[in-house]
Design a protein around this motif. Structure first.
Motif, PDB file in Angstrom:
ATOM      1  N   CYS A  71       3.982   5.812   5.000  1.00  0.00           N
ATOM      2  CA  CYS A  71       2.728   6.191   4.330  1.00  0.00           C
ATOM      3  C   CYS A  71       2.919   6.513   2.849  1.00  0.00           C
ATOM      4  O   CYS A  71       2.188   5.961   2.008  1.00  0.00           O
ATOM      5  CB  CYS A  71       2.052   7.341   5.051  1.00  0.00           C
ATOM      6  SG  CYS A  71       1.516   6.923   6.725  1.00  0.00           S
ATOM      7  N   PRO A  72       3.876   7.380   2.481  1.00  0.00           N
ATOM      8  CA  PRO A  72       4.008   7.651   1.047  1.00  0.00           C
ATOM      9  C   PRO A  72       4.437   6.427   0.245  1.00  0.00           C
ATOM     10  O   PRO A  72       3.988   6.242  -0.884  1.00  0.00           O
ATOM     11  CB  PRO A  72       5.043   8.770   0.976  1.00  0.00           C
ATOM     12  CG  PRO A  72       5.724   8.799   2.298  1.00  0.00           C
ATOM     13  CD  PRO A  72       4.761   8.218   3.291  1.00  0.00           C
ATOM     14  N   THR A  73       5.267   5.580   0.838  1.00  0.00           N
ATOM     15  CA  THR A  73       5.679   4.361   0.132  1.00  0.00           C
ATOM     16  C   THR A  73       4.491   3.429  -0.072  1.00  0.00           C
ATOM     17  O   THR A  73       4.284   2.892  -1.166  1.00  0.00           O
ATOM     18  CB  THR A  73       6.798   3.633   0.909  1.00  0.00           C
ATOM     19  OG1 THR A  73       7.914   4.518   1.036  1.00  0.00           O
ATOM     20  CG2 THR A  73       7.217   2.353   0.208  1.00  0.00           C
ATOM     21  N   THR A  74       3.694   3.250   0.969  1.00  0.00           N
ATOM     22  CA  THR A  74       2.526   2.369   0.886  1.00  0.00           C
ATOM     23  C   THR A  74       1.535   2.872  -0.151  1.00  0.00           C
ATOM     24  O   THR A  74       1.041   2.098  -0.990  1.00  0.00           O
ATOM     25  CB  THR A  74       1.852   2.260   2.266  1.00  0.00           C
ATOM     26  OG1 THR A  74       2.782   1.694   3.191  1.00  0.00           O
ATOM     27  CG2 THR A  74       0.597   1.408   2.212  1.00  0.00           C
ATOM     28  N   LEU A  75       1.231   4.160  -0.118  1.00  0.00           N
ATOM     29  CA  LEU A  75       0.264   4.715  -1.066  1.00  0.00           C
ATOM     30  C   LEU A  75       0.799   4.688  -2.498  1.00  0.00           C
ATOM     31  O   LEU A  75       0.043   4.422  -3.440  1.00  0.00           O
ATOM     32  CB  LEU A  75      -0.131   6.125  -0.654  1.00  0.00           C
ATOM     33  CG  LEU A  75      -0.955   6.198   0.638  1.00  0.00           C
ATOM     34  CD1 LEU A  75      -1.097   7.639   1.105  1.00  0.00           C
ATOM     35  CD2 LEU A  75      -2.314   5.536   0.464  1.00  0.00           C
ATOM     36  N   ALA A  76       2.082   4.921  -2.679  1.00  0.00           N
ATOM     37  CA  ALA A  76       2.672   4.839  -4.024  1.00  0.00           C
ATOM     38  C   ALA A  76       2.624   3.399  -4.540  1.00  0.00           C
ATOM     39  O   ALA A  76       2.298   3.160  -5.709  1.00  0.00           O
ATOM     40  CB  ALA A  76       4.102   5.357  -4.009  1.00  0.00           C
ATOM     41  N   ASP A  77       2.928   2.442  -3.677  1.00  0.00           N
ATOM     42  CA  ASP A  77       2.864   1.029  -4.083  1.00  0.00           C
ATOM     43  C   ASP A  77       1.438   0.626  -4.442  1.00  0.00           C
ATOM     44  O   ASP A  77       1.213  -0.071  -5.438  1.00  0.00           O
ATOM     45  CB  ASP A  77       3.391   0.117  -2.973  1.00  0.00           C
ATOM     46  CG  ASP A  77       4.901   0.173  -2.819  1.00  0.00           C
ATOM     47  OD1 ASP A  77       5.587   0.764  -3.676  1.00  0.00           O
ATOM     48  OD2 ASP A  77       5.402  -0.390  -1.813  1.00  0.00           O
ATOM     49  N   LEU A  78       0.472   1.079  -3.654  1.00  0.00           N
ATOM     50  CA  LEU A  78      -0.929   0.760  -3.947  1.00  0.00           C
ATOM     51  C   LEU A  78      -1.347   1.384  -5.275  1.00  0.00           C
ATOM     52  O   LEU A  78      -2.020   0.745  -6.085  1.00  0.00           O
ATOM     53  CB  LEU A  78      -1.836   1.232  -2.812  1.00  0.00           C
ATOM     54  CG  LEU A  78      -3.332   0.981  -3.013  1.00  0.00           C
ATOM     55  CD1 LEU A  78      -3.631  -0.501  -3.246  1.00  0.00           C
ATOM     56  CD2 LEU A  78      -4.116   1.521  -1.818  1.00  0.00           C
ATOM     57  N   ARG A  79      -0.933   2.626  -5.521  1.00  0.00           N
ATOM     58  CA  ARG A  79      -1.248   3.279  -6.802  1.00  0.00           C
ATOM     59  C   ARG A  79      -0.715   2.460  -7.971  1.00  0.00           C
ATOM     60  O   ARG A  79      -1.428   2.217  -8.952  1.00  0.00           O
ATOM     61  CB  ARG A  79      -0.668   4.694  -6.847  1.00  0.00           C
ATOM     62  CG  ARG A  79      -0.965   5.391  -8.188  1.00  0.00           C
ATOM     63  CD  ARG A  79      -0.302   6.737  -8.334  1.00  0.00           C
ATOM     64  NE  ARG A  79       1.140   6.579  -8.255  1.00  0.00           N
ATOM     65  CZ  ARG A  79       1.943   7.392  -7.576  1.00  0.00           C
ATOM     66  NH1 ARG A  79       1.461   8.405  -6.905  1.00  0.00           N
ATOM     67  NH2 ARG A  79       3.233   7.172  -7.562  1.00  0.00           N
ATOM     68  N   ILE A  80       0.512   1.988  -7.881  1.00  0.00           N
ATOM     69  CA  ILE A  80       1.106   1.182  -8.956  1.00  0.00           C
ATOM     70  C   ILE A  80       0.337  -0.120  -9.128  1.00  0.00           C
ATOM     71  O   ILE A  80       0.038  -0.527 -10.253  1.00  0.00           O
ATOM     72  CB  ILE A  80       2.600   0.916  -8.678  1.00  0.00           C
ATOM     73  CG1 ILE A  80       3.385   2.225  -8.757  1.00  0.00           C
ATOM     74  CG2 ILE A  80       3.165  -0.119  -9.647  1.00  0.00           C
ATOM     75  CD1 ILE A  80       4.787   2.135  -8.181  1.00  0.00           C
ATOM     76  N   ALA A  81       0.006  -0.783  -8.026  1.00  0.00           N
ATOM     77  CA  ALA A  81      -0.753  -2.040  -8.110  1.00  0.00           C
ATOM     78  C   ALA A  81      -2.098  -1.813  -8.789  1.00  0.00           C
ATOM     79  O   ALA A  81      -2.522  -2.620  -9.634  1.00  0.00           O
ATOM     80  CB  ALA A  81      -0.947  -2.636  -6.714  1.00  0.00           C
ATOM     81  N   LEU A  82      -2.763  -0.716  -8.463  1.00  0.00           N
ATOM     82  CA  LEU A  82      -4.056  -0.408  -9.093  1.00  0.00           C
ATOM     83  C   LEU A  82      -3.891  -0.093 -10.573  1.00  0.00           C
ATOM     84  O   LEU A  82      -4.698  -0.535 -11.403  1.00  0.00           O
ATOM     85  CB  LEU A  82      -4.733   0.750  -8.364  1.00  0.00           C
ATOM     86  CG  LEU A  82      -5.204   0.462  -6.943  1.00  0.00           C
ATOM     87  CD1 LEU A  82      -5.663   1.740  -6.254  1.00  0.00           C
ATOM     88  CD2 LEU A  82      -6.289  -0.599  -6.924  1.00  0.00           C
ATOM     89  N   GLU A  83      -2.851   0.666 -10.919  1.00  0.00           N
ATOM     90  CA  GLU A  83      -2.592   0.959 -12.334  1.00  0.00           C
ATOM     91  C   GLU A  83      -2.355  -0.333 -13.110  1.00  0.00           C
ATOM     92  O   GLU A  83      -2.838  -0.498 -14.232  1.00  0.00           O
ATOM     93  CB  GLU A  83      -1.389   1.882 -12.474  1.00  0.00           C
ATOM     94  CG  GLU A  83      -1.666   3.307 -12.036  1.00  0.00           C
ATOM     95  CD  GLU A  83      -0.408   4.172 -11.940  1.00  0.00           C
ATOM     96  OE1 GLU A  83       0.715   3.651 -12.127  1.00  0.00           O
ATOM     97  OE2 GLU A  83      -0.560   5.372 -11.654  1.00  0.00           O
ATOM     98  N   ASP A  84      -1.626  -1.268 -12.515  1.00  0.00           N
ATOM     99  CA  ASP A  84      -1.331  -2.544 -13.169  1.00  0.00           C
ATOM    100  C   ASP A  84      -2.560  -3.433 -13.308  1.00  0.00           C
ATOM    101  O   ASP A  84      -2.585  -4.325 -14.148  1.00  0.00           O
ATOM    102  CB  ASP A  84      -0.230  -3.296 -12.415  1.00  0.00           C
ATOM    103  CG  ASP A  84       1.133  -2.621 -12.524  1.00  0.00           C
ATOM    104  OD1 ASP A  84       1.292  -1.703 -13.363  1.00  0.00           O
ATOM    105  OD2 ASP A  84       2.040  -2.997 -11.752  1.00  0.00           O
TER     106      ASP A  84
END
Length: 191
Positions: A71-84
């Motif tokens: 869960c934390p990995t998935t949410l962190a990856d999604l946050r980065i994708a959204l920032e990008d």
């Protein structure tokens, strides 16, 4: 005809160099509708239907706040994708449904989720049947049990789901999809 065009566009996306690019996630055929599925949004107190805003997408995830890794990995990856994504990220709603509502109180879930994505929607139901129906609509598998020594054990599928404004499930990303691939898929799927 419009649905056929959408399916073809989802399967093959033309990149800047003109080469076809497949989506990183998997696409079901036919595209399923999850428009009838919903869960309570604890931040608003309202029922939240699994449908994106008219000009955007909904990225939905099922997990739990005590999850040690997925869960934390998935949410962190999604946050980065959204920032990008830059400004286009504003057109993407994010929601997380807890599969462990007994331990994930409204406050715990909201604080956890919004520490990753500030405006994400925390979804939670204490009704096991309601949660099961919502999970089943997407093919989510989960189980919460107690071990012999009294520890709580939670298993869940680690997929993220992109849904359009009609409630159509466009793509499913399994755990571990690269951040850049998530961003590229989101760019391609945004209306």
């Amino acid at each position: 005809m419009k649905r056929l065009v959408l399916v073809l566009a989802l399967v093959l996306i033309v990149s800047a160099c003109g080469e076809p690019r497949e989506l990183a996630g998997f696409v079901r055929t036919p595209l399923p509708s999850v428009a009838d599925a919903s869960l309570p949004d604890v931040s608003s107190g309202q029922d939240f239907a699994f449908v994106a805003p008219d000009d955007g997408l909904l990225v939905l995830y099922f997990g739990y706040t005590s999850c040690p890794d997925v869960c934390p990995t998935t949410l962190a990856d999604l946050r980065i994708a959204l920032e990008d994504l830059g400004g286009d990220a504003a057109r993407i709603d994010v929601a997380m449904a807890t599969v462990d509502p007994e331990r994930d109180t409204a406050e715990v879930l909201t604080g956890y989720l919004q520490s990753f994505i500030a405006d994400a929607r925390p979804l939670r139901s204490e009704d096991p049947e309601e949660l099961a129906r919502a999970a089943e609509a997407l093919g989510v598998v989960y189980d919460v049990s107690e071990t012999a020594d009294g520890e709580i054990e939670v298993i869940h599928s680690g997929n993220m789901y992109a849904i359009d404004s009609q409630g159509t499930l466009l793509v499913t990303w399994p755990f571990g999809v690269d951040v850049d691939d998530i961003r590229l898929d989101l760019e391609a799927l945004l209306p």
